[in-house]
Design an enzyme around this catalytic site. Sequence first.
Site, PDB file in Angstrom:
ATOM      1  N   ASP A 221      -2.272  44.733 -46.141  1.00  0.00           N
ATOM      2  CA  ASP A 221      -1.601  45.285 -44.963  1.00  0.00           C
ATOM      3  C   ASP A 221      -0.095  45.003 -45.017  1.00  0.00           C
ATOM      4  OD1 ASP A 221      -2.034  46.415 -42.215  1.00  0.00           O
ATOM      5  OD2 ASP A 221      -1.187  44.502 -41.583  1.00  0.00           O
ATOM      6  N   GLU A 284      -8.078  34.813 -62.502  1.00  0.00           N
ATOM      7  CA  GLU A 284      -8.859  33.594 -62.766  1.00  0.00           C
ATOM      8  C   GLU A 284     -10.259  33.682 -62.187  1.00  0.00           C
ATOM      9  OE1 GLU A 284      -6.890  30.284 -60.902  1.00  0.00           O
ATOM     10  OE2 GLU A 284      -5.095  30.704 -62.122  1.00  0.00           O
TER      11      GLU A 284
HETATM   12  C1  GLC Z   1      -0.741  48.254 -40.758  1.00  0.00           C
HETATM   13  C2  GLC Z   1      -2.061  48.675 -40.182  1.00  0.00           C
HETATM   14  C3  GLC Z   1      -1.845  48.992 -38.737  1.00  0.00           C
HETATM   15  C4  GLC Z   1      -1.346  47.769 -38.038  1.00  0.00           C
HETATM   16  C5  GLC Z   1      -0.084  47.223 -38.708  1.00  0.00           C
HETATM   17  C6  GLC Z   1       0.231  45.832 -38.247  1.00  0.00           C
HETATM   18  O1  GLC Z   1       0.194  49.273 -40.748  1.00  0.00           O
HETATM   19  O2  GLC Z   1      -2.592  49.732 -40.910  1.00  0.00           O
HETATM   20  O3  GLC Z   1      -3.021  49.449 -38.141  1.00  0.00           O
HETATM   21  O4  GLC Z   1      -1.048  48.059 -36.707  1.00  0.00           O
HETATM   22  O5  GLC Z   1      -0.259  47.138 -40.094  1.00  0.00           O
HETATM   23  O6  GLC Z   1      -0.697  44.931 -38.787  1.00  0.00           O
END
Ligand code: GLC
Length: 587
Positions: A221, A284
């Site tokens: 993310d 690893e």
């Molecule tokens: C990413 C996710 C989104 C979230 C953001 C903050 O873009 O896909 O849904 O709101 O990160 O974590």
Amino acid sequence: MTSTSSCSQGLAPRTDTDAWWRDAVIYQIYPRSFADANGDGIGDIQGIREHVDHLAALGVDAVWISPFYPSPQVDAGYDVSDYFSLAPEYGTLAELDALIADLHEVGIRVVIDLVPNHSSDQHEWFRAALEAGPGSPERDRYIFRHSADGAPNNWGSLFGGPAWQPVEPLTGRSQDQDWYYLHLFAAEQPDFNWSNEDVHEHFRTFLRFWVERGIDGFRVDVAHGLVKAEGLPDDDLGPDRWNVVAAEGEDAASARDKLPDVGPAFNQPGVHDIYREWRSVLDEVGTDILLVAEAWVPTEADAALYVRADEMSQAFNFPFLTAGWDADRLRRVIDVSLSEYGAVGAPATWVLSNHDVVRHASRLAYPADMDTDPGIGPKDPQPDAELGLARARAATLFMLGLPGSAYLYQGEELGLPEHTTMEDEARQDPLWERTNHLIPGRDGCRVPLPWTRDGASYGYNATGRTWLPQPEGWGEYSPQAQEGCEDSTLTLYRRAIALRRELRLGRGAVEWLDSEPGVLHLCNGTTGIVLNTTEQPVVIEGAGQPLITSWHRSGADAVDAAGVVVPPNGACWLDASAGGTDGGDPR
Ligand code: GLC
Ligand code: CA
């Protein structure tokens, strides 16, 4: 541009040339909305277990499950309060283990979400940081700054408002006066300090922990956000960078394309060192573990830096997603992606929908100058459902004909549209509140799935309770309503995925053939892939019966004397091997 790191420029030999993910079709499960086994209105792990047969019949290679960790759910689970466990409303670790086993049993790999840019403000580290006070080692795990004259810099949160939260109102202690912490997203999502060794150690442990539980990969993310520019300088575009307004007559995508970069909070060269560290941890503990970057960076070349041999495996192709219904744009994105990713030995990826954007069955019905980012409300112009679905089916079929790996979002295999008329009171996305109701937000693509034609929640659960409301008529999109129907979108997805595997299209290459304006025609191996974005039918001369078409075939024959007739907003695959066509001009 971000080539200052000393390590590879993609020249290191790749050890992953046979990795499973290179041509995989990966299906995103948004657990809150997939299926709810215990009827509390919130999807759960047990609900996913009950539909493994749906995933197997669809033929996907892997699922990516959006966050299921304990979380106050300020941002639908992307605010994690414990990285090593499950939210009780989703189930137990034992249930997750059982789900992993069920999926592996039918040959489906499991990818989970890794949220390293920020935690929840309820994470024990952040609570300890507030408790411990200025200058403490606890506070050093996050980005706290002292500033006597307002926020430490001018950065804006991507969810609206400033990116800095004053600390004193939270602790009520005078020593916290003039202290702030950074949150690129909601205030309840404090950003980690990636200069702190505890943070590194925490995520190395995270990777090992989940690989040992059988996880096959991680979707990272906000992968471009972890490292901020040295000294946290002001953003020269100010806090409004995230709300670029298109000039009159200009489309939103072009307006955004003009941004010179993503500013001081994102895409800093140092971030790549983190992925090199993770790659060595994963090498690893496992083999061919997928790391896929969610990096909204300006160009394909920027994205390719994340997938050099010693970093991640692949990155989402957002320029493809935002290219819209525009043949020239699509062709450019495909060419540039194949060459930029190819240069570092990584596969390209393709995606049309996810939990952050308007579903493509609705998005593609809008003209290019209509900004659907993010969300559509009842007062906005409403999409033409039939046009949207025709284009969505065509876009998907075209996408599945491309080499590399493809990402699908739950419900698109049903042709689900966006819920564009959701009542304001039902909205949960923090974007809605934080932008003072300017931006509807992402709830419209997160609506609980329909599984059956009828019933209080169309088979999502047995009680009819749903955390977001489903629109009327949702049951017509259910697998139950589409099962066994030749022309259904579900049948199209199943056939296309099976055929893609059989023809090894994911391992192929793109060779463009001449075509009329607005039409894309390429050869991938011995398969012709055609997309017609125009409002006129086009004839592909010399082609025999198509292998598969995006348009409804009932009763109609796609082939006339001259060749295959591809209708407006249609796509098809053709057998272009010798003997598979009439060998050129049929006349
Ligand atoms: C990413 C996710 C989104 C979230 C953001 C903050 O873009 O896909 O849904 O709101 O990160 O974590
Ligand atoms: Ca539930």
